[in-house]
Structures are given as C-alpha cells and as structure tokens.
Design an enzyme around this catalytic site. Structure first.
Site, mmCIF file in Angstrom:
data_model
loop_
_atom_site.group_PDB
_atom_site.id
_atom_site.type_symbol
_atom_site.label_atom_id
_atom_site.label_comp_id
_atom_site.label_asym_id
_atom_site.label_seq_id
_atom_site.Cartn_x
_atom_site.Cartn_y
_atom_site.Cartn_z
ATOM 1 N N GLU A 1 21.860 53.339 -31.241
ATOM 2 C CA GLU A 1 20.947 52.221 -30.973
ATOM 3 C C GLU A 1 19.835 52.162 -32.013
ATOM 4 O OE1 GLU A 1 22.046 49.574 -29.166
ATOM 5 O OE2 GLU A 1 22.336 51.039 -27.585
ATOM 6 N N HIS A 2 19.653 50.996 -32.614
ATOM 7 C CA HIS A 2 18.649 50.730 -33.646
ATOM 8 C C HIS A 2 18.942 51.483 -34.941
ATOM 9 C CE1 HIS A 2 15.573 48.288 -31.430
ATOM 10 N NE2 HIS A 2 16.256 48.774 -30.411
ATOM 11 N N SER B 1 24.873 41.075 -26.027
ATOM 12 C CA SER B 1 25.035 40.264 -27.232
ATOM 13 C C SER B 1 25.673 38.907 -26.976
ATOM 14 C CB SER B 1 25.850 41.034 -28.280
ATOM 15 O OG SER B 1 25.548 40.583 -29.565
ATOM 16 N N SER C 1 24.283 36.091 -27.564
ATOM 17 C CA SER C 1 23.980 35.199 -28.682
ATOM 18 C C SER C 1 24.941 35.416 -29.839
ATOM 19 C CB SER C 1 22.531 35.402 -29.150
ATOM 20 O OG SER C 1 22.318 36.728 -29.583
ATOM 21 N N GLU D 1 20.835 34.892 -37.852
ATOM 22 C CA GLU D 1 19.923 35.568 -36.918
ATOM 23 C C GLU D 1 18.561 35.825 -37.560
ATOM 24 O OE1 GLU D 1 19.917 37.377 -33.724
ATOM 25 O OE2 GLU D 1 21.359 35.826 -33.256
ATOM 26 N N ASP E 1 26.236 43.945 -33.863
ATOM 27 C CA ASP E 1 26.779 43.073 -32.821
ATOM 28 C C ASP E 1 27.879 42.170 -33.364
ATOM 29 O OD1 ASP E 1 24.871 44.270 -31.279
ATOM 30 O OD2 ASP E 1 23.503 42.570 -31.271
#
Length: 382
Positions: free
Chosen positions: A33-34, A126, A128, A160, A172
């Site tokens: 994550e990140h 996700s 979007s 994005e 994503d």
C-alpha cells in the site's frame, strides 16, 4: 447488468445500438500500500466486480455521458474544450481518459457512452479506475490506436493525476488492465514489469472477505497528497531516486536524518516493499494459507507508521482476526474504504456476524461484507 441489457438500455437512451460493450474490473490490493508511487512493489488482483460501458461513435466532437445508477441525468461535453474544472462527479473519469489520449496525439471521436458498474463506490476497490480502464479499452478498440496495456496504464494515470487531480500511482490501472483469473498481479512500479502469481483461496479452504466500512474517501483530498509529499521529502533527504531504493538495513541511519513523522512514513514504505516480496515467495512455496502474518503486519504499519487507517477499519480488522480470520488488513488508499480478511471457509459466517455486531455496538453504519475472487482484466464483451 449484462452486456445485452446494457446495449438495450443504450438503444433506449440514445436511439441506436452501441458499437460495443467493454468492461474492466475493480481491484483488491492483497498487499503493498502506497508503495506504487515510490517506485516499489505491489500485489493487487482484479476482482469479479466490474464497470461496463456501452459506447457508440458519433460523427461530431460531442460526448454524451449517462450512468445507470443515481439520478445524474445526461452530461454533454465537447472534445475540443475538455477542461478538468468543468468535469463533475463520475464523468471526470471518462472525460479524463479522452483528454489524456488527446494529449498523446490520438484523435478521439465524439461518443455516446452509457456506464453501469457494480464496483462499490468509495470502498477502496478502485471504482474510478475500473471506469477509466473500461473507457480506454473501448477507445483503444474504436480508434485503432493499438496501445499496449502498459501505455494504457500510463494514459489513465495521466488522466488521474492531471485531469481528475488525484496524485495516484499505477497500481490500480495495472491490476484492472493486466489482471488474470486465479492470479494476483506482482507489479514492479519502476519498470512496469508484471509477474502473475497464482492466488486461489478456495482450493486452500479459504475465502477473501471484503468488509466495506461505508466510510467514503476521495484521493483528490489532502490526506493522500500529504503522504506522497512526505515520501518525496524522505527520498530527497536520503539522497535516493525513490524510497524503493532504501533497504531495511538503511532504516537505522534514516532515523537520524529524518524528522519523526517523515521517518515513520519512510519506514512503512520500506517494510511494506519487503512484505510484498515475502508474500510473493510464500504464495509460490506454501500457498495462501501462509501469508496471514504479513497481512496483519501490513495493517499495523499502515495504522501506526503511515496513519491512513480509521476506527472503522481497525475494528473490522481486529474483529475479523479475533473470530477466525488468518490475516486481515485495510486495503486501498486509506482514510476509509474497505478491509480484507483472509478467512477459513469454516469461519466465514462467524467473522461476518461478529463484524456486523461489532459495528452496531460501536454505533457505526452497517458494513457491506462480500467475497471476491481474482478475475480477468479489461476486455470487450460484445
């Protein structure tokens, strides 16, 4: 809604049949994550919940957008005057993709577009990017642009970052465009290389539960951007291109160079990259039943070092673990969204019931709990 139903609805709304129907899945991030915008490693998988678009080319530069959910009404835009400031709600995702393709010199035709999606909104799955990936897959086909998946990933990232205004990485889109049934996508975010890693919970007697806390989030808000800024500061002070280049053994030295908050942000990224690599090794050697402790450690790191969890996510994770899950963590950008709990089939109902009860006792809105399996990536379906 199936492709035939969506095509029929398109004909009803626009007075003609679409040129095709395309779909792209949401994703669950198993771990990592990140780390994506730090040029590190991630391990997401495409899920069996998708965004679908029926698209028909127009003879002019007009774009008409309509969604099957909500009372949004039809939105009209002109390809010659696309601007981020004028795009609102869900329409900024398809319009952002069209804008990004134009920036690459691709001639985008006017289109009528009807969206249908069953990817939960704001859950960190996700939704979007699923829209963006369905749209770019459709436009790649309809324009004959011949873009490779890697190129579509970068185009949707540009949409994005520069149109939607969310400083996200490439994880994503990569999962949605490059996913494969029964596999997780091991992605090196520095060079976009992908290795498909078998990840099938059911044969191991497990299910992957998603616990949508219904605490919504938005990546264009400040929390995500501030974490990214901390990571960039850490890399600058440590003299590396990206935090991907910081090793576990470098952390002691880093502690003396960074302020306390920046150090904890850096420590999360460095240890999370290591957890991704360990997870890939364990899945290959011992299967999904072996990765629970790494999921747990990831959540602790996100909660304490990166500080992107929230009380609802922490409750979902701790309750799942206390009631039989072998590992659990929040997934997605944070500040709300969903947690995942890798759970023995025999404990699934107990975990579900316990989480619902815990949320009610805490006065939180009832969570939405469902299972997901690794699914295929974006494709044309009719």
């Amino acid at each position: 809604m199936g492709s035939a139903d969506l095509a029929a609805r398109f004909e009803q709304e626009f007075g003609r049949l679409p040129d095709g129907v395309w779909q792209a899945p949401g994703r669950v991030n198993l771990i990592g994550e990140h780390t994506d915008y730090n040029e590190g490693f991630v391990l997401p998988f495409a899920i069996d919940k998708t965004a679908r678009v029926a698209v028909g080319v127009r003879p002019d530069s007009t774009v008409r957008l309509l969604s099957t959910y909500g009372d949004h009404g039809m939105v009209t835009a002109d390809l010659g005057t696309l601007a981020a400031a004028s795009a609102k709600g869900w329409t900024k995702y398809p319009l952002g993709v069209m804008w990004a393709l134009q920036q690459q010199g691709i001639t985008v035709p006017g289109v009528d577009l009807l969206l249908d999606s069953n990817v939960p909104l704001g859950a960190g799955l996700s939704s979007s990017h699923a829209i963006e990936c369905a749209v770019i897959t459709a436009l790649n086909d309809l324009t004959g642009a011949g873009l490779e998946p890697e190129e579509m990933v970068l185009a949707t990232q540009r949409a994005e970052n520069d149109f939607v205004g969310a400083p996200t990485g490439i994880m994503d889109q990569s999962a949605s465009l490059r996913g494969s049934k029964g596999h997780a996508v091991f992605l090196d975010c520095r060079d976009q290389s992908v290795q498909l890693v078998r990840f099938e919970a059911e044969p191991a007697g497990l299910v992957m539960l998603v616990i949508d806390t219904r605490v919504s989030h938005s990546h264009s808000d400040g929390g995500y951007a501030s974490r990214r800024a901390s990571c960039e500061l850490g890399a600058e002070v440590l003299g590396v291109k990206a935090l991907r280049d910081v090793r576990l053994e470098d952390l002691d030295e880093a502690a003396g160079l960074l302020d306390e908050v920046t150090y904890r942000r850096v420590r999360h990224i460095v240890t999370e990259n290591d957890r991704v690599l360990q997870t890939v090794e364990l899945l290959a050697s011992a299967g999904p039943g072996s990765i629970g402790a790494l999921l747990d450690a990831s959540h602790v790191s996100m909660r304490d070092d990166f500080e992107i969890s929230c009380p609802e996510l922490d409750l979902a994770v701790s309750t799942s673990r206390a009631n039989g899950a072998i590992g659990a963590r929040m997934t997605g950008g944070g500040f709300g969204g969903a947690a995942i709990a890798l759970t023995p089939v025999t404990s699934e109902q107990q975990v579900r019931a316990a989480v619902v009860r815990a949320f009610a006792d805490a006065g939180y809105a009832a969570p939405d709990i469902f299972t997901v399996t690794p699914a295929a990536g974006a494709m044309r379906i009719s």
